[in-house]
Design an enzyme around this catalytic site. Structure first.
Site, PDB file in Angstrom:
ATOM      1  N   GLY A  35     -19.020  -2.365   3.651  1.00 18.76           N
ATOM      2  CA  GLY A  35     -18.200  -2.129   2.460  1.00 18.76           C
ATOM      3  C   GLY A  35     -16.928  -2.959   2.527  1.00 18.76           C
ATOM      4  N   LEU A  36     -16.252  -3.004   1.412  1.00 20.66           N
ATOM      5  CA  LEU A  36     -15.019  -3.786   1.302  1.00 20.66           C
ATOM      6  C   LEU A  36     -13.930  -3.264   2.244  1.00 20.66           C
ATOM      7  CD1 LEU A  36     -14.767  -3.942  -2.606  1.00 20.66           C
ATOM      8  CD2 LEU A  36     -15.275  -5.882  -1.089  1.00 20.66           C
ATOM      9  N   SER A  37     -12.959  -4.105   2.520  1.00 21.58           N
ATOM     10  CA  SER A  37     -11.781  -3.656   3.261  1.00 21.58           C
ATOM     11  C   SER A  37     -11.088  -2.560   2.433  1.00 21.58           C
ATOM     12  CB  SER A  37     -10.830  -4.849   3.460  1.00 21.58           C
ATOM     13  OG  SER A  37      -9.661  -4.417   4.092  1.00 21.58           O
ATOM     14  N   GLY A  38     -10.754  -1.465   3.067  1.00 20.51           N
ATOM     15  CA  GLY A  38     -10.096  -0.367   2.358  1.00 20.51           C
ATOM     16  C   GLY A  38     -11.064   0.580   1.660  1.00 20.51           C
ATOM     17  N   GLY A  40     -13.092   2.573   3.111  1.00 21.79           N
ATOM     18  CA  GLY A  40     -13.128   3.847   3.847  1.00 21.79           C
ATOM     19  C   GLY A  40     -14.066   3.837   5.046  1.00 21.79           C
ATOM     20  N   LYS A  41     -14.506   2.670   5.457  1.00 23.26           N
ATOM     21  CA  LYS A  41     -15.470   2.595   6.579  1.00 23.26           C
ATOM     22  C   LYS A  41     -14.927   3.289   7.830  1.00 23.26           C
ATOM     23  CE  LYS A  41     -15.597  -1.956   6.603  1.00 23.26           C
ATOM     24  NZ  LYS A  41     -14.598  -2.199   5.541  1.00 23.26           N
ATOM     25  N   SER A  42     -13.737   2.893   8.268  1.00 20.11           N
ATOM     26  CA  SER A  42     -13.183   3.446   9.514  1.00 20.11           C
ATOM     27  C   SER A  42     -12.900   4.936   9.374  1.00 20.11           C
ATOM     28  CB  SER A  42     -11.887   2.732   9.902  1.00 20.11           C
ATOM     29  OG  SER A  42     -12.107   1.364  10.015  1.00 20.11           O
ATOM     30  N   SER A 109     -19.330  -6.813   6.934  1.00 22.42           N
ATOM     31  CA  SER A 109     -20.674  -7.425   6.888  1.00 22.42           C
ATOM     32  C   SER A 109     -21.059  -7.779   5.449  1.00 22.42           C
ATOM     33  CB  SER A 109     -21.724  -6.529   7.555  1.00 22.42           C
ATOM     34  OG  SER A 109     -21.591  -5.156   7.255  1.00 22.42           O
TER      35      SER A 109
HETATM   36  N1  LIG Z   1     -10.001 -12.855   5.401  1.00 26.52           N
HETATM   37  C1  LIG Z   1     -10.314 -11.591   5.690  1.00 26.52           C
HETATM   38  N2  LIG Z   1     -11.341 -10.995   5.026  1.00 26.52           N
HETATM   39  C2  LIG Z   1     -11.664  -9.715   5.319  1.00 26.52           C
HETATM   40  N3  LIG Z   1     -11.025  -8.955   6.242  1.00 26.52           N
HETATM   41  C3  LIG Z   1     -10.007  -9.516   6.923  1.00 26.52           C
HETATM   42  C4  LIG Z   1      -9.601 -10.846   6.665  1.00 26.52           C
HETATM   43  N4  LIG Z   1      -8.546 -11.136   7.488  1.00 26.52           N
HETATM   44  C5  LIG Z   1      -8.300 -10.032   8.219  1.00 26.52           C
HETATM   45  N5  LIG Z   1      -9.170  -9.049   7.893  1.00 26.52           N
HETATM   46  C6  LIG Z   1      -9.229  -7.758   8.578  1.00 26.52           C
HETATM   47  O1  LIG Z   1     -10.400  -7.793   9.398  1.00 26.52           O
HETATM   48  C7  LIG Z   1     -11.245  -6.686   9.141  1.00 26.52           C
HETATM   49  C8  LIG Z   1     -12.685  -7.124   8.814  1.00 26.52           C
HETATM   50  O2  LIG Z   1     -13.345  -7.536   9.969  1.00 26.52           O
HETATM   51  P1  LIG Z   1     -14.922  -7.499  10.022  1.00 26.52           P
HETATM   52  O3  LIG Z   1     -15.298  -7.945  11.383  1.00 26.52           O
HETATM   53  O4  LIG Z   1     -15.407  -6.172   9.582  1.00 26.52           O
HETATM   54  O5  LIG Z   1     -15.328  -8.603   8.916  1.00 26.52           O
HETATM   55  S1  LIG Z   1     -16.736  -9.318   8.681  1.00 26.52           S
HETATM   56  O6  LIG Z   1     -17.778  -8.293   8.758  1.00 26.52           O
HETATM   57  O7  LIG Z   1     -16.911 -10.339   9.715  1.00 26.52           O
HETATM   58  O8  LIG Z   1     -16.650  -9.927   7.333  1.00 26.52           O
HETATM   59  C9  LIG Z   1     -10.701  -5.985   7.926  1.00 26.52           C
HETATM   60  O9  LIG Z   1     -10.664  -4.636   8.317  1.00 26.52           O
HETATM   61  P2  LIG Z   1     -11.157  -3.436   7.377  1.00 26.52           P
HETATM   62  O10 LIG Z   1     -10.046  -3.304   6.401  1.00 26.52           O
HETATM   63  O11 LIG Z   1     -11.236  -2.281   8.316  1.00 26.52           O
HETATM   64  O12 LIG Z   1     -12.464  -3.757   6.742  1.00 26.52           O
HETATM   65  C10 LIG Z   1      -9.324  -6.574   7.675  1.00 26.52           C
HETATM   66  O13 LIG Z   1      -8.324  -5.666   8.056  1.00 26.52           O
HETATM   67  N1  LIG Z   2     -13.107   9.880   0.427  1.00 26.62           N
HETATM   68  C1  LIG Z   2     -12.485   9.029   1.220  1.00 26.62           C
HETATM   69  N2  LIG Z   2     -13.099   8.560   2.319  1.00 26.62           N
HETATM   70  C2  LIG Z   2     -12.493   7.672   3.132  1.00 26.62           C
HETATM   71  N3  LIG Z   2     -11.252   7.171   2.941  1.00 26.62           N
HETATM   72  C3  LIG Z   2     -10.577   7.611   1.855  1.00 26.62           C
HETATM   73  C4  LIG Z   2     -11.159   8.539   0.969  1.00 26.62           C
HETATM   74  N4  LIG Z   2     -10.275   8.788  -0.015  1.00 26.62           N
HETATM   75  C5  LIG Z   2      -9.184   8.045   0.273  1.00 26.62           C
HETATM   76  N5  LIG Z   2      -9.341   7.333   1.394  1.00 26.62           N
HETATM   77  C6  LIG Z   2      -8.330   6.439   1.985  1.00 26.62           C
HETATM   78  O1  LIG Z   2      -8.787   5.101   1.883  1.00 26.62           O
HETATM   79  C7  LIG Z   2      -8.333   4.323   2.977  1.00 26.62           C
HETATM   80  C8  LIG Z   2      -9.526   3.693   3.667  1.00 26.62           C
HETATM   81  O2  LIG Z   2      -9.083   2.892   4.741  1.00 26.62           O
HETATM   82  P1  LIG Z   2     -10.023   2.495   5.946  1.00 26.62           P
HETATM   83  O3  LIG Z   2     -10.802   3.688   6.423  1.00 26.62           O
HETATM   84  O4  LIG Z   2      -9.188   1.757   6.936  1.00 26.62           O
HETATM   85  O5  LIG Z   2     -11.073   1.497   5.230  1.00 26.62           O
HETATM   86  P2  LIG Z   2     -11.878   0.289   5.861  1.00 26.62           P
HETATM   87  O6  LIG Z   2     -12.190   0.648   7.281  1.00 26.62           O
HETATM   88  O7  LIG Z   2     -13.119   0.204   5.006  1.00 26.62           O
HETATM   89  O8  LIG Z   2     -11.003  -0.906   5.731  1.00 26.62           O
HETATM   90  C9  LIG Z   2      -7.573   5.249   3.901  1.00 26.62           C
HETATM   91  O9  LIG Z   2      -6.196   5.135   3.625  1.00 26.62           O
HETATM   92  C10 LIG Z   2      -8.092   6.645   3.479  1.00 26.62           C
HETATM   93  O10 LIG Z   2      -7.165   7.666   3.702  1.00 26.62           O
END
Ligand SMILES: Nc1ncnc2c1ncn2[C@@H]1O[C@H](COP(=O)(O)OS(=O)(=O)O)[C@@H](OP(=O)(O)O)[C@H]1O
Ligand SMILES: Nc1ncnc2c1ncn2[C@@H]1O[C@H](COP(=O)(O)OP(=O)(O)O)[C@@H](O)[C@H]1O
Length: 195
Positions: A35-38, A40-42, A109
């Protein structure tokens, strides 16, 4: 990836996955979060792992940000590096599953082809979990302030902005973090696992 080494022979060991699973009283699988960054994966993965732990399950969580500090610290975010990132994590996940451990891997991914390669590697043990959340919501959440940086050009090749994300077509589980709260998201995965 093509194998470079020659003259290497696979050695069949005495203690196998099924023996470890028996000892641990569990069946191991790979829960692959995408899924996209943000999205909620982590957050969902960590809550899920806690729930499984409380149920007496042995788990291990591999998370994108964390792995990029160590094993994959040599990789950036070009298409080539993301492909290699996911390839290595697929192989590491397979080893952990073979250890009898319930494995949760959370990486953006973004490319369907790379996720399908891991499905081929793991077969029936691969469970794709799509953490579904529209870009606008992820960007509004922006827990790391990273979208802001991507929008003002401080970060290049950012997923969803100037680098693509391909939605899964037939994920085993879809969790919509913009519609359901955290507990509901975890419930959905636990129900699927049916332990
Ligand atoms: N350019 C760019 N694009 C996407 N994400 C970026 C980038 N630069 C840094 N980050 C941070 O790195 C986290 C994503 O790493 P991943 O290993 O999951 O990415 S990937 O699967 O190889 O595309 C991602 O974390 P998550 O927010 O937890 O998804 C970002 O915080
Ligand atoms: N239902 C939900 N499940 C997971 N995260 C949520 C939800 N609603 C709101 N959030 C918020 O969305 C954000 C997700 O961040 P994070 O888990 O770091 O995402 P990712 O790992 O995909 O980048 C957190 O600030 C979290 O508190």
């Amino acid at each position: 990836m093509e194998q470079k080494a020659t003259n290497i022979v696979w050695h069949d060991m005495n203690v196998k996955r099924e023996h470890r699973e028996e000892l641990l009283s569990q069946k191991s699988v790979l829960l692959w979060f995408t899924g996209l960054s943000g999205s909620g994966k982590s957050t969902v993965a960590s809550a899920l792992e806690k729930r499984l732990h409380e149920m007496g399950k042995i788990t291990y969580l591999l998370d994108g940000d964390n792995i990029r500090h160590g094993l994959n610290s040599d990789l950036g975010f070009s298409e080539e590096d993301r492909i290699e990132n996911i390839r290595r994590i697929g192989e590491v996940s397979k080893l952990i599953v073979d250890a009898g451990i319930i494995t949760i891997s959370t990486f953006i991914s973004p490319f369907k082809k790379d996720r399908e390669k891991i499905r081929d590697l793991l077969g029936k043990d691969f469970i794709e979990v799509f953490i579904d959340c529209p870009l606008e919501v992820c960007e509004q959440r922006d827990p790391k302030g990273i979208y802001k940086k991507a929008r003002n050009g401080e970060i290049k090749n950012f997923t969803g902005i100037d680098s693509p994300y391909e939605n899964p077509e037939n994920p085993e589980i879809t969790v919509s973090t913009y519609l359901n709260n955290l507990d509901e998201c975890v419930d959905k995965i636990i129900e699927y696992l049916n332990y």
